[in-house]
Design a protein around this motif. Structure first.
Motif, PDB file in Angstrom:
ATOM      1  N   SER A 200       0.806  -1.222   0.217  1.00  0.00           N
ATOM      2  CA  SER A 200      -0.152  -0.033  -0.072  1.00  0.00           C
ATOM      3  C   SER A 200       0.905   1.299   0.016  1.00  0.00           C
ATOM      4  O   SER A 200       0.477   2.259  -0.807  1.00  0.00           O
ATOM      5  CB  SER A 200      -0.929   0.074   1.192  1.00  0.00           C
ATOM      6  N   PHE A 201       1.882   1.177   0.805  1.00  0.00           N
ATOM      7  CA  PHE A 201       2.529   2.450   0.785  1.00  0.00           C
ATOM      8  C   PHE A 201       3.557   2.460  -0.276  1.00  0.00           C
ATOM      9  O   PHE A 201       3.590   3.711  -0.819  1.00  0.00           O
ATOM     10  CB  PHE A 201       3.608   2.498   2.315  1.00  0.00           C
ATOM     11  N   GLU A 202       4.139   1.586  -0.822  1.00  0.00           N
ATOM     12  CA  GLU A 202       5.102   1.556  -1.995  1.00  0.00           C
ATOM     13  C   GLU A 202       4.384   2.075  -3.069  1.00  0.00           C
ATOM     14  O   GLU A 202       4.753   2.654  -4.205  1.00  0.00           O
ATOM     15  CB  GLU A 202       5.550   0.276  -2.212  1.00  0.00           C
ATOM     16  N   ASN A 203       2.925   1.478  -3.539  1.00  0.00           N
ATOM     17  CA  ASN A 203       2.215   2.152  -4.633  1.00  0.00           C
ATOM     18  C   ASN A 203       1.542   3.475  -4.603  1.00  0.00           C
ATOM     19  O   ASN A 203       0.721   3.905  -5.251  1.00  0.00           O
ATOM     20  CB  ASN A 203       1.092   0.998  -4.853  1.00  0.00           C
ATOM     21  N   SER A 204       1.970   4.158  -3.298  1.00  0.00           N
ATOM     22  CA  SER A 204       1.397   5.459  -3.058  1.00  0.00           C
ATOM     23  C   SER A 204       2.227   6.589  -3.833  1.00  0.00           C
ATOM     24  O   SER A 204       3.469   6.367  -4.216  1.00  0.00           O
ATOM     25  CB  SER A 204       1.519   6.011  -1.528  1.00  0.00           C
ATOM     26  N   TYR A 205       1.715   7.651  -4.154  1.00  0.00           N
ATOM     27  CA  TYR A 205       2.186   8.731  -4.972  1.00  0.00           C
ATOM     28  C   TYR A 205       3.249   9.454  -4.035  1.00  0.00           C
ATOM     29  O   TYR A 205       4.431   9.701  -4.548  1.00  0.00           O
ATOM     30  CB  TYR A 205       1.258   9.703  -5.263  1.00  0.00           C
ATOM     31  N   ALA A 206       3.011   9.667  -2.773  1.00  0.00           N
ATOM     32  CA  ALA A 206       3.805  10.263  -1.626  1.00  0.00           C
ATOM     33  C   ALA A 206       3.450   9.753  -0.172  1.00  0.00           C
ATOM     34  O   ALA A 206       2.370   9.274  -0.075  1.00  0.00           O
ATOM     35  CB  ALA A 206       3.634  11.644  -1.600  1.00  0.00           C
ATOM     36  N   THR A 207       4.133   9.322   0.468  1.00  0.00           N
ATOM     37  CA  THR A 207       4.111   9.096   2.180  1.00  0.00           C
ATOM     38  C   THR A 207       5.010   9.963   3.043  1.00  0.00           C
ATOM     39  O   THR A 207       5.841  10.519   2.438  1.00  0.00           O
ATOM     40  CB  THR A 207       4.546   7.700   2.193  1.00  0.00           C
ATOM     41  N   CYS A 208       4.412   9.744   4.136  1.00  0.00           N
ATOM     42  CA  CYS A 208       4.976  10.541   5.306  1.00  0.00           C
ATOM     43  C   CYS A 208       4.789   9.667   6.490  1.00  0.00           C
ATOM     44  O   CYS A 208       3.869   9.362   6.730  1.00  0.00           O
ATOM     45  CB  CYS A 208       4.452  11.907   5.482  1.00  0.00           C
TER      46      CYS A 208
ATOM     47  N   ILE B 157      -6.005  11.475   0.027  1.00  0.00           N
ATOM     48  CA  ILE B 157      -5.151  11.522   1.322  1.00  0.00           C
ATOM     49  C   ILE B 157      -5.865  10.053   2.178  1.00  0.00           C
ATOM     50  O   ILE B 157      -7.016  10.199   2.456  1.00  0.00           O
ATOM     51  CB  ILE B 157      -4.892  12.881   2.228  1.00  0.00           C
ATOM     52  N   VAL B 158      -4.899   9.283   2.518  1.00  0.00           N
ATOM     53  CA  VAL B 158      -5.355   7.984   3.274  1.00  0.00           C
ATOM     54  C   VAL B 158      -4.237   7.760   4.582  1.00  0.00           C
ATOM     55  O   VAL B 158      -3.268   8.237   4.387  1.00  0.00           O
ATOM     56  CB  VAL B 158      -5.788   7.040   2.234  1.00  0.00           C
ATOM     57  N   ASP B 159      -4.853   7.013   5.435  1.00  0.00           N
ATOM     58  CA  ASP B 159      -3.919   6.391   6.266  1.00  0.00           C
ATOM     59  C   ASP B 159      -3.458   7.579   7.254  1.00  0.00           C
ATOM     60  O   ASP B 159      -2.169   7.227   7.609  1.00  0.00           O
ATOM     61  CB  ASP B 159      -3.050   5.313   5.809  1.00  0.00           C
TER      62      ASP B 159
ATOM     63  N   THR C 132       1.586   8.189  10.335  1.00  0.00           N
ATOM     64  CA  THR C 132       1.556   7.834   9.167  1.00  0.00           C
ATOM     65  C   THR C 132       0.444   8.545   8.237  1.00  0.00           C
ATOM     66  O   THR C 132      -0.402   9.106   8.934  1.00  0.00           O
ATOM     67  CB  THR C 132       1.277   6.441   8.869  1.00  0.00           C
ATOM     68  N   ALA C 133       0.942   8.813   7.016  1.00  0.00           N
ATOM     69  CA  ALA C 133      -0.106   9.528   6.207  1.00  0.00           C
ATOM     70  C   ALA C 133       0.386   9.306   4.621  1.00  0.00           C
ATOM     71  O   ALA C 133       1.714   9.167   4.410  1.00  0.00           O
ATOM     72  CB  ALA C 133      -0.068  11.075   6.299  1.00  0.00           C
ATOM     73  N   ARG C 134      -0.587   8.986   3.740  1.00  0.00           N
ATOM     74  CA  ARG C 134       0.088   8.673   2.370  1.00  0.00           C
ATOM     75  C   ARG C 134      -1.008   9.227   1.437  1.00  0.00           C
ATOM     76  O   ARG C 134      -2.047   9.749   1.938  1.00  0.00           O
ATOM     77  CB  ARG C 134       0.161   7.372   2.095  1.00  0.00           C
ATOM     78  N   VAL C 135      -0.701   9.370   0.010  1.00  0.00           N
ATOM     79  CA  VAL C 135      -1.333  10.173  -0.650  1.00  0.00           C
ATOM     80  C   VAL C 135      -1.612   9.238  -2.153  1.00  0.00           C
ATOM     81  O   VAL C 135      -0.579   8.725  -2.512  1.00  0.00           O
ATOM     82  CB  VAL C 135      -1.108  11.699  -1.137  1.00  0.00           C
ATOM     83  N   LEU C 136      -2.622   9.010  -2.548  1.00  0.00           N
ATOM     84  CA  LEU C 136      -2.927   8.563  -3.864  1.00  0.00           C
ATOM     85  C   LEU C 136      -2.945   9.375  -4.823  1.00  0.00           C
ATOM     86  O   LEU C 136      -3.834  10.496  -4.514  1.00  0.00           O
ATOM     87  CB  LEU C 136      -4.341   7.560  -3.920  1.00  0.00           C
ATOM     88  N   SER C 137      -2.470   9.400  -6.063  1.00  0.00           N
ATOM     89  CA  SER C 137      -2.902  10.862  -6.943  1.00  0.00           C
ATOM     90  C   SER C 137      -2.180  10.409  -8.464  1.00  0.00           C
ATOM     91  O   SER C 137      -1.517   9.400  -8.529  1.00  0.00           O
ATOM     92  CB  SER C 137      -1.620  11.696  -6.598  1.00  0.00           C
ATOM     93  N   ASP C 138      -3.065  10.842  -9.397  1.00  0.00           N
ATOM     94  CA  ASP C 138      -2.698  10.639 -10.699  1.00  0.00           C
ATOM     95  C   ASP C 138      -1.557  11.635 -11.158  1.00  0.00           C
ATOM     96  O   ASP C 138      -1.056  11.733 -12.211  1.00  0.00           O
ATOM     97  CB  ASP C 138      -4.076  10.785 -11.508  1.00  0.00           C
TER      98      ASP C 138
END
Length: 136
Positions: free
Chosen positions: A39-47, A71-73, A58-64
């Motif tokens: 999930s984290f590796e497939n994210s656009y950005a993570t923190c 923003i998820v997690d 944790t926080a991560r973002v999915l983006s085109d």
């Protein structure tokens, strides 16, 4: 004063520690360590926030990468809440999303996100395809 480190890369993340801490804090949604990693590796950005090498947020973002982001997690370990950790993680992610419409869903932190400039939207819908977390 608490010293928190924020990492935007996934080098040396202890996925078992993350899973265990999420479980202890009642924020575990059932993903295995490997599913968390994917999930984290497939994210656009993570923190990921750390205090003394312990994962505390944790926080991560999915983006085109163009116009839409989600923003998820977003999670801060309960003993470390209300110290600006989630705010810093969200601001870190937002800095990587210029020009994009950013959406998120929350059950209980509406006022927190409003303070960060998010505006409540009237409708959100969801659907699970098949069985939750069975995707192979």
């Amino acid at each position: 004063m608490l010293h928190v480190t924020y990492k935007t890369d996934l080098d040396h993340v202890d996925w078992q520690e993350m899973k265990t801490t999420l479980q202890q804090d009642n924020f575990d949604n059932g993903r295995s360590c490997e599913q968390l990693k994917t999930s984290f590796e497939n994210s656009y950005a993570t923190c990921i926030a750390y205090a003394q090498n312990q994962i505390i947020g944790t926080a991560r973002v999915l983006s085109d990468g163009v116009c839409n982001a989600y923003i998820v997690d977003v999670w801060t370990y309960t003993p470390f809440r209300r110290q600006g950790i989630a705010t810093t993680m969200i601001e870190t992610l937002l800095s990587s999303l210029p020009g994009q419409h950013v959406y998120l869903f929350t059950d209980d932190a509406v006022n927190f996100y409003k303070k960060l400039g998010f505006v409540e939207q009237p409708v959100g819908l969801s659907k699970i395809i098949g069985t939750w977390l069975v995707n192979q």
